[in-house]
Design a protein around this motif. Structure first.
Motif, PDB file in Angstrom:
ATOM      1  N   PRO A  88      34.881  73.915  31.666  1.00  0.00           N
ATOM      2  CA  PRO A  88      33.903  72.830  31.533  1.00  0.00           C
ATOM      3  C   PRO A  88      33.335  72.345  32.866  1.00  0.00           C
ATOM      4  O   PRO A  88      32.165  71.936  32.925  1.00  0.00           O
ATOM      5  CB  PRO A  88      34.699  71.716  30.833  1.00  0.00           C
ATOM      6  CG  PRO A  88      35.755  72.438  30.071  1.00  0.00           C
ATOM      7  CD  PRO A  88      36.124  73.617  30.926  1.00  0.00           C
ATOM      8  N   ASP A  89      34.141  72.395  33.944  1.00  0.00           N
ATOM      9  CA  ASP A  89      33.622  71.954  35.240  1.00  0.00           C
ATOM     10  C   ASP A  89      32.839  73.037  35.963  1.00  0.00           C
ATOM     11  O   ASP A  89      32.321  72.816  37.065  1.00  0.00           O
ATOM     12  CB  ASP A  89      34.746  71.424  36.131  1.00  0.00           C
ATOM     13  CG  ASP A  89      35.794  72.493  36.466  1.00  0.00           C
ATOM     14  OD1 ASP A  89      35.572  73.690  36.175  1.00  0.00           O
ATOM     15  OD2 ASP A  89      36.837  72.118  37.029  1.00  0.00           O
ATOM     16  N   GLY A  90      32.728  74.228  35.370  1.00  0.00           N
ATOM     17  CA  GLY A  90      31.913  75.295  35.922  1.00  0.00           C
ATOM     18  C   GLY A  90      32.471  75.975  37.144  1.00  0.00           C
ATOM     19  O   GLY A  90      31.745  76.701  37.842  1.00  0.00           O
ATOM     20  N   THR A  91      33.765  75.813  37.409  1.00  0.00           N
ATOM     21  CA  THR A  91      34.333  76.393  38.629  1.00  0.00           C
ATOM     22  C   THR A  91      35.119  77.676  38.386  1.00  0.00           C
ATOM     23  O   THR A  91      35.330  78.455  39.319  1.00  0.00           O
ATOM     24  CB  THR A  91      35.272  75.389  39.315  1.00  0.00           C
ATOM     25  OG1 THR A  91      36.379  75.101  38.440  1.00  0.00           O
ATOM     26  CG2 THR A  91      34.537  74.103  39.635  1.00  0.00           C
ATOM     27  N   THR A  92      35.567  77.895  37.143  1.00  0.00           N
ATOM     28  CA  THR A  92      36.505  78.980  36.873  1.00  0.00           C
ATOM     29  C   THR A  92      36.081  79.779  35.651  1.00  0.00           C
ATOM     30  O   THR A  92      35.708  79.205  34.621  1.00  0.00           O
ATOM     31  CB  THR A  92      37.929  78.429  36.657  1.00  0.00           C
ATOM     32  OG1 THR A  92      38.278  77.577  37.750  1.00  0.00           O
ATOM     33  CG2 THR A  92      38.945  79.559  36.561  1.00  0.00           C
ATOM     34  N   TRP A 124      38.903  76.024  26.547  1.00  0.00           N
ATOM     35  CA  TRP A 124      39.354  75.244  27.700  1.00  0.00           C
ATOM     36  C   TRP A 124      39.665  73.802  27.314  1.00  0.00           C
ATOM     37  O   TRP A 124      39.000  73.200  26.479  1.00  0.00           O
ATOM     38  CB  TRP A 124      38.271  75.217  28.767  1.00  0.00           C
ATOM     39  CG  TRP A 124      38.189  76.434  29.634  1.00  0.00           C
ATOM     40  CD1 TRP A 124      37.368  77.514  29.445  1.00  0.00           C
ATOM     41  CD2 TRP A 124      38.921  76.687  30.833  1.00  0.00           C
ATOM     42  NE1 TRP A 124      37.557  78.428  30.459  1.00  0.00           N
ATOM     43  CE2 TRP A 124      38.497  77.947  31.330  1.00  0.00           C
ATOM     44  CE3 TRP A 124      39.877  75.982  31.549  1.00  0.00           C
ATOM     45  CZ2 TRP A 124      39.008  78.519  32.488  1.00  0.00           C
ATOM     46  CZ3 TRP A 124      40.402  76.538  32.714  1.00  0.00           C
ATOM     47  CH2 TRP A 124      39.964  77.784  33.170  1.00  0.00           C
ATOM     48  N   SER A 125      40.681  73.220  27.990  1.00  0.00           N
ATOM     49  CA  SER A 125      40.917  71.785  27.895  1.00  0.00           C
ATOM     50  C   SER A 125      39.816  71.050  28.645  1.00  0.00           C
ATOM     51  O   SER A 125      39.117  71.628  29.487  1.00  0.00           O
ATOM     52  CB  SER A 125      42.285  71.430  28.487  1.00  0.00           C
ATOM     53  OG  SER A 125      42.341  71.784  29.866  1.00  0.00           O
ATOM     54  N   ALA A 126      39.644  69.761  28.346  1.00  0.00           N
ATOM     55  CA  ALA A 126      38.551  68.989  28.934  1.00  0.00           C
ATOM     56  C   ALA A 126      38.656  68.875  30.439  1.00  0.00           C
ATOM     57  O   ALA A 126      37.636  68.786  31.141  1.00  0.00           O
ATOM     58  CB  ALA A 126      38.510  67.600  28.306  1.00  0.00           C
ATOM     59  N   ASP A 127      39.890  68.898  30.985  1.00  0.00           N
ATOM     60  CA  ASP A 127      40.064  68.771  32.434  1.00  0.00           C
ATOM     61  C   ASP A 127      40.007  70.116  33.165  1.00  0.00           C
ATOM     62  O   ASP A 127      40.272  70.179  34.367  1.00  0.00           O
ATOM     63  CB  ASP A 127      41.383  68.062  32.749  1.00  0.00           C
ATOM     64  CG  ASP A 127      42.598  68.815  32.201  1.00  0.00           C
ATOM     65  OD1 ASP A 127      42.420  69.922  31.643  1.00  0.00           O
ATOM     66  OD2 ASP A 127      43.714  68.282  32.315  1.00  0.00           O
ATOM     67  N   SER A 128      39.688  71.183  32.450  1.00  0.00           N
ATOM     68  CA  SER A 128      39.572  72.532  33.037  1.00  0.00           C
ATOM     69  C   SER A 128      40.876  73.012  33.649  1.00  0.00           C
ATOM     70  O   SER A 128      40.877  73.849  34.554  1.00  0.00           O
ATOM     71  CB  SER A 128      38.458  72.562  34.098  1.00  0.00           C
ATOM     72  OG  SER A 128      37.211  72.232  33.546  1.00  0.00           O
ATOM     73  N   ILE A 173      38.315  74.565  20.689  1.00  0.00           N
ATOM     74  CA  ILE A 173      38.770  73.312  21.265  1.00  0.00           C
ATOM     75  C   ILE A 173      37.629  72.756  22.090  1.00  0.00           C
ATOM     76  O   ILE A 173      37.014  73.476  22.886  1.00  0.00           O
ATOM     77  CB  ILE A 173      40.054  73.479  22.114  1.00  0.00           C
ATOM     78  CG1 ILE A 173      40.411  72.153  22.815  1.00  0.00           C
ATOM     79  CG2 ILE A 173      39.902  74.595  23.138  1.00  0.00           C
ATOM     80  CD1 ILE A 173      41.736  72.186  23.538  1.00  0.00           C
ATOM     81  N   GLN A 174      37.298  71.475  21.885  1.00  0.00           N
ATOM     82  CA  GLN A 174      36.222  70.841  22.629  1.00  0.00           C
ATOM     83  C   GLN A 174      36.597  69.389  22.867  1.00  0.00           C
ATOM     84  O   GLN A 174      36.987  68.684  21.934  1.00  0.00           O
ATOM     85  CB  GLN A 174      34.913  70.952  21.855  1.00  0.00           C
ATOM     86  CG  GLN A 174      33.694  70.778  22.744  1.00  0.00           C
ATOM     87  CD  GLN A 174      32.433  71.220  22.019  1.00  0.00           C
ATOM     88  OE1 GLN A 174      31.757  70.413  21.412  1.00  0.00           O
ATOM     89  NE2 GLN A 174      32.135  72.506  22.078  1.00  0.00           N
ATOM     90  N   LYS A 175      36.490  68.979  24.131  1.00  0.00           N
ATOM     91  CA  LYS A 175      36.925  67.647  24.546  1.00  0.00           C
ATOM     92  C   LYS A 175      38.335  67.378  24.044  1.00  0.00           C
ATOM     93  O   LYS A 175      38.661  66.280  23.576  1.00  0.00           O
ATOM     94  CB  LYS A 175      35.939  66.588  24.073  1.00  0.00           C
ATOM     95  CG  LYS A 175      34.558  66.732  24.722  1.00  0.00           C
ATOM     96  CD  LYS A 175      33.661  65.580  24.391  1.00  0.00           C
ATOM     97  CE  LYS A 175      32.285  65.776  25.038  1.00  0.00           C
ATOM     98  NZ  LYS A 175      32.354  65.843  26.506  1.00  0.00           N
ATOM     99  N   ASP A 176      39.172  68.416  24.138  1.00  0.00           N
ATOM    100  CA  ASP A 176      40.596  68.398  23.787  1.00  0.00           C
ATOM    101  C   ASP A 176      40.869  68.293  22.292  1.00  0.00           C
ATOM    102  O   ASP A 176      42.033  68.223  21.875  1.00  0.00           O
ATOM    103  CB  ASP A 176      41.342  67.274  24.515  1.00  0.00           C
ATOM    104  CG  ASP A 176      41.540  67.569  25.988  1.00  0.00           C
ATOM    105  OD1 ASP A 176      41.416  68.752  26.368  1.00  0.00           O
ATOM    106  OD2 ASP A 176      41.805  66.625  26.764  1.00  0.00           O
TER     107      ASP A 176
END
Length: 685
Positions: A270-274, A329-333, A371-374
């Motif tokens: 979600p944070d676009g880093t991984t 992904w979990s919301a916190d990536s 899973i979306q926003k946990d």
């Protein structure tokens, strides 16, 4: 699934955040009268409460009525504004792109009339419909409208290329016969412009595409189709790579994964880093235990989150054997959630912390849908319980999930089921992979006449590298309701038991797997006195049909009936007709290369491992069900056994389905196969 509205309340000076979720689910249902498969949508509204770091569902409002999805091929919600993109097919075979918002239909594009590409892909192998981060572009995969042949015969006087309709056009095999040369396509929603993404190497077929951060970079999987294409469906062992071209810029493609491996299921955090993805071997077993990798888009470094599991231990993850959910992904990536085979079940796992979700033993198998926003959406089932839709929030490490049921099954069935662990004897042990066990799932009627024995149907899965989890199976439930007990066998080589189990079958098909099924039957008869050892039958499809025919040939005095769907009968004659010719070599322990030429020795080994060598010993009546369009196992395989049995006046019946392929998946075909199988078993047991 959309996160719509939020409100903040205060209780004892501690903030409570209430979030409203709108959840849409898509379902399919067979219409036996119309001979069609219906698709429909159902929607729920969920109210969740958050205190500190913990989220819990407080209210689940009743769902509205089911709404049919008319001719929808693909659909996707945008991540922020909740716009819905739909690719739909009209009665004139035109493919239309629609954009819907809260006020109704916002935009329509006739993709066919624009003539930028061929048919849009909606299969699970290549297909996608991905929103850019700015929600101004859509990305999808379609067939190229240009010939894949490099030998175009010049130009016409008006300057247009002449394409010979007779030139052979390779496709991607069983289940993908209309897929030859896929291209990545981008829609600019403001202008309505559709363009084919340039920069994709000519020797690969792209698919499973998604936008990287910034809406200018696309990440996709590229499958190599040189020197020629091999069947791709159900095969996670095809050479491929994660690639990243710059948007609309020619010649700027970067490989993100290793060379000479198989990769699939790229999923962006979600944070676009991984970026995470699955990776496996090329050739060898066509389905296998794979590793989970992560790629850091900033440092451009790759690491392994979860490696291949060679042996399974009680209470530990058995590895990954299937694609990741589209949202995982979990919301916190920080965590990735997935479900996969684990011995005789399917379970959900959370990586990075390897957190178990403490799943109830009431259900035999659990599968994560998204899973979306946990908020996790799963379906769970058992051999006696059709799929149930449940939701729950991914908890902090060490906490439990408060699962809420959204959709109870319309019917439940009063059947008994149990999981059997089976251990090979010392003589049956594989010395190269010693100590492996396997399992089976036994389902039978709960009530039967006192003292009466129950006939046993041995049900064998295909693959061979697949699984019969303890989940809902309509064929099994139907047979049990008719009074049979059904034993679903996960012989060595099945998924969920580790990579060693899968590799143990290589070179030993027709021997180890046959003995494993027979050992499972013996174990079930010893442990359950209600089963009738004098009334045994065997059924299965593909490799399951291969084993079914082996069993009635190698144990002719034990089995009284056999029903096989598209079975492998003679691996030697199958070699030149299958879309996965590499597996024909690997299965008998021979190395494969693209330039392989059959030898007398190789053909002799394949023939030796085949059921046709035992055809003269078959006494049980055999029912064969064949799809004329099967690209994986030619229908001439079943015809070969049919003729061998007819020549010996052995009882045999053949059902021929001219419009069906390997899976015999048409609605009318499925009904026909089940009814004929049930009647065949009742007649001969």
């Amino acid at each position: 699934m959309r996160n719509d509205r939020r409100a903040v309340f205060f209780s004892f000076f501690r903030p409570v955040i209430v979030t409203c979720f709108s959840l849409c689910s898509e379902w399919s249902q067979n219409n036996l009268v119309g001979g069609s498969r219906l698709r429909y949508m159902q929607q729920w509204t969920l109210l969740a409460e958050q205190r500190n770091d913990c989220k819990n569902l407080q209210t689940v409002l009743p769902p509205g009525p089911c709404a049919p999805l008319q001719a929808e091929l693909l659909s996707s919600f945008s991540p922020v504004r909740g716009l819905r993109a739909v690719v739909r097919e009209t009665t004139g075979s035109h493919q239309i792109l629609e954009i819907w918002d809260s006020h109704g239909l916002r935009k329509t594009l006739d993709l066919t009339a624009l003539n930028k590409h061929g048919r849009v892909y909606n299969d699970a192998q290549f297909g996608c419909l991905s929103w850019s981060g700015c929600e101004s572009r859509l990305l999808y995969v379609a067939e190229s409208n240009q010939s894949s042949s490099p030998d175009l015969p010049g130009k016409s006087p008006c300057g247009k290329s002449l394409q010979d309709r007779s030139v052979y056009r390779e496709d991607w095999g069983e289940g993908l016969t209309s897929k030859s040369l896929p291209v990545l396509c981008v829609v600019e929603l403001e202008t309505g412009n559709v363009s084919v993404l340039r920069g994709v190497p000519s020797h690969i077929s792209p698919g499973q595409a998604l936008w990287a951060p910034g809406s200018h970079v696309v990440v996709f999987v590229g499958w190599s189709h040189e020197p020629f294409r091999l069947g791709l469906k159900f095969c996670s062992n095809r050479r491929s790579a994660n690639l990243s071209p710059l948007f609309n810029v020619c010649g700027r493609t970067e490989c993100l994964s290793e060379a000479d491996v198989s990769v699939f299921s790229p999923r962006l955090s979600p944070d676009g880093t991984t970026l995470v993805y699955l990776q496996g071997r090329v050739f060898g077993p066509h389905n296998q235990c794979v590793s989970l990798h992560q790629y850091d888009l900033h440092s451009k470094k790759t690491s392994i989150l979860m490696d291949v599991v060679n042996r399974t231990n009680a209470g530990e993850c058995a590895g990954i054997y299937e694609s990741l959910p589209s949202s995982c992904w979990s919301a916190d990536s920080q965590r990735v959630v997935f479900s996969s085979a684990c011995r005789n079940r399917k379970i959900i796992k959370v990586t990075l912390f390897y957190l178990d979700l403490y799943l109830s033993e009431f259900y035999g198998s659990w599968k994560l849908l998204a899973i979306q926003k946990d908020l996790m959406v799963i379906y769970c089932s058992s051999p006696n319980t059709p799929p149930t839709l449940r939701v729950g929030f991914l908890p902090p490490v060490g906490c439990y999930v408060d699962w809420q049921t959204l959709h109870q099954p319309g019917l439940t069935f009063d059947l008994r089921w149990t999981v059997l662990d089976v251990t090979p004897t010392t003589e049956e042990d594989n010395t190269e992979y010693s100590g492996l066990d396997f399992g089976a799932v036994l389902v039978k009627p709960r009530d039967h006449f006192h003292g009466a024995k129950i006939p046993l149907v041995v049900f064998i899965h295909g693959g061979p590298h697949s699984q019969f989890p303890a989940e809902w199976n309509s064929t099994t439930a139907g047979l049990v309701k008719l009074g049979f007990a059904v034993l679903m066998v996960n012989y060595r080589g099945s998924t969920g038991f580790g990579q060693d189990s899968i590799l143990s079958l290589i070179g030993r098909i027709g021997t180890q797997d046959v003995k494993d099924v027979q050992r499972a039957v013996t174990t079930a008869l010893q442990r359950d006195a209600t089963l009738d050892p004098k009334r045994l039958a065997v059924i299965g499809g593909s490799h399951g049909g291969f084993l079914s025919c082996h069993l009635v040939g190698q144990y002719p005095d034990l089995y009284r009936a056999c029903a096989a769907r598209n079975p492998v009968i003679n691996a030697a004659t199958l070699l030149g007709t299958s879309d996965i010719v590499d597996w024909r070599y690997s299965s008998v322990g021979l190395m494969y290369s693209y330039d392989q030429i059959p030898t007398a020795e190789a053909l002799a080994i394949m023939l030796e491992r085949s059921p046709i060598t035992h055809a003269a010993q078959i006494q049980a009546p055999v029912l064969l069900m064949l799809g004329a369009k099967d690209r994986r196992v030619s229908p001439h395989q079943g015809l070969e056994l049919y003729r061998a049995l007819k020549s010996r006046d052995s009882p045999v019946r053949l059902l021929w389905f001219p419009e069906d392929g390997h899976s015999l998946a048409r609605v009318d075909t499925q009904a026909d196969c089940f009814l004929n199988t049930a009647l065949w078993l009742q007649q001969h047991l």
